[in-house]
Design a protein around this motif. Sequence first.
Motif, PDB file in Angstrom:
ATOM      1  N   SER A 126      31.958  47.853  40.262  1.00  0.00           N
ATOM      2  CA  SER A 126      33.387  47.367  40.528  1.00  0.00           C
ATOM      3  C   SER A 126      34.263  48.473  41.073  1.00  0.00           C
ATOM      4  O   SER A 126      35.480  48.240  41.645  1.00  0.00           O
ATOM      5  CB  SER A 126      33.937  46.699  39.292  1.00  0.00           C
ATOM      6  N   ASP A 237      36.629  43.668  40.826  1.00  0.00           N
ATOM      7  CA  ASP A 237      36.427  43.465  42.095  1.00  0.00           C
ATOM      8  C   ASP A 237      37.195  42.401  42.480  1.00  0.00           C
ATOM      9  O   ASP A 237      36.647  41.143  42.042  1.00  0.00           O
ATOM     10  CB  ASP A 237      34.976  43.610  42.304  1.00  0.00           C
ATOM     11  N   THR A 240      35.323  39.179  43.754  1.00  0.00           N
ATOM     12  CA  THR A 240      34.529  38.123  42.780  1.00  0.00           C
ATOM     13  C   THR A 240      35.345  36.731  42.540  1.00  0.00           C
ATOM     14  O   THR A 240      34.777  35.954  41.648  1.00  0.00           O
ATOM     15  CB  THR A 240      33.984  38.701  41.886  1.00  0.00           C
ATOM     16  N   ASP A 243      35.581  34.818  38.692  1.00  0.00           N
ATOM     17  CA  ASP A 243      34.638  35.554  37.815  1.00  0.00           C
ATOM     18  C   ASP A 243      35.426  36.985  37.408  1.00  0.00           C
ATOM     19  O   ASP A 243      35.046  37.391  36.178  1.00  0.00           O
ATOM     20  CB  ASP A 243      33.467  36.284  38.581  1.00  0.00           C
ATOM     21  N   ALA A 244      36.409  37.609  38.201  1.00  0.00           N
ATOM     22  CA  ALA A 244      37.266  38.563  37.742  1.00  0.00           C
ATOM     23  C   ALA A 244      38.098  38.159  36.674  1.00  0.00           C
ATOM     24  O   ALA A 244      38.265  39.018  35.555  1.00  0.00           O
ATOM     25  CB  ALA A 244      37.649  39.208  39.057  1.00  0.00           C
TER      26      ALA A 244
END
Length: 526
Positions: A126, A237, A240, A243-244
């Motif tokens: 990341s 990141d 993403t 998801d982050a």
Amino acid sequence: MVREFSRNDDFKDQLMFESLSDRLSGVFDKLTGRGALSENDVNEAMREIRRALIEADVALPIVRSFTDKVRSRAVGAEVVKSVTPGQMVVKIVHDQLVEMLGAEAQPIDLNAPAPVAIMMVGLQGSGKTTTTAKIARRMTQRDKRKVLMASLDTRRPAAQEQLKVLGEQNEIDTLPIIEGQGPVEIANRAMSAAKLGGYDVVMLDTAGRIHIDEPLMVEMADVKSAAQPHEILLVADSLTGQDAVNLAKNFDERVGITGIALTRMDGDGRGGAALSMQAVTGKPVKLIGTGEKSDALEDFHPKRIADRILGMGDIVSLVEKAAEAIDAEQAAKMAKKMQKGHFDLDDLAEQLKQMEKLGGMSGMMGMLPGVGKMKKQIEAANIDDKMFKRQVAIIQSMTPTERSKPELLKASRKKRIAAGSGVQVAEVNKLLKMHRQMADMMKKMGKGKGMLGKLMGGMGGGMPNVDPKQLEEMAKSGQLPGGMDLPKGLPGGLGGAGLPPGMPGLPGLGGPKMPGLPGMGKGKKR
């Protein structure tokens, strides 16, 4: 035709929010073009905004909450009574965006007894180690803090060596590597070394995993209890997306994070992570990584991000960037030369280098208000940031005498310069034409006829007394709505952005029609 984006593309600071910005701009154009708004008009606009936010990968509960709040205010009395209801809706959306992003900027908190421990957590890949070095560099150079970096990553091959190399490159101390020590031992050793060495801040770069697992969380908790960090920053990141956001929730539940640093914000992702991170997790986004270089790190300012998304520009950040990037002494020297009407090719090369430091023409334009709506004209003007490098190469192929006396450059010399810089003679002629026009402008302004003469007369050259905080206050009080009424500092160039007088701008870039750079062609694509 699908347009491909690169890192050097126009508006690189806005790439992540570009599609959202375009969609919202289209919605607002329809609204602001009407004299009165019915409830159906507002509902239709809300549908478009909802669709735009979902496409930008914003969490669905946040989208619902956002559109409900905007709708309840937009169909209320405040819009109906407004003289310009369309503009009022834009303001409501802007205010709601700021609220969703986190209202006020929250920088890293160093208000604790030294050494202040900052623990960096996150998944592998990341950008934890790079971000650790960026933050340490920033604190060393901007905040004048003594920083020690320590790598607690004993699993990833060469992770500790990577931090050591980054420390050497940026002149930041790193904890010596001792083979066989575990993360908790390294953390204890780092804190002891920081106390003995008189360090202000200790950056603890912890290990990551490909995914969240129990051993990782146990290790994070052990390091936390050993080092007692004042800040625990999650590095995520931004590409993403949601998801982050889920990652941030998991880390917060298990470790207890105090803030988030989003990396790769210069990518072409949809921006959903940045937009919904604060609202979902309740934790502020404190920093954003905007590139791979060690200085490509910015504070996360919700209002400024909202301004950029809605095409209102970000003048405050541009002024801050200029203050950091431009050498005050150099600017003062150039100001004195310009007051006398002197502007040779060495000065032009310096100007071009300064423009590059500020992110090139595209980087600066991305922060100017209203430029988003001029994208087609700018593309037609064929502005390429590599052009600055080519122009500097041409100037560097000249002798010192030729640079100070361009009138010496006849056909044979031009051929030699073109061969030395790898361009056509026509490119050399274009550069000389541009220099001539700028030199003429400087002469006029040096005599006090233009704005620059007045500006320099009042300042005595050097950096203008522009306080970014003062600009922000003006924006809040309505004197600078979205950066629209700007302090005029860039004559004939970019229309003013409070930049130093050592940055006169390139003539011909003002005005809505964007005729292109003088001497750089009429904007026709090759």
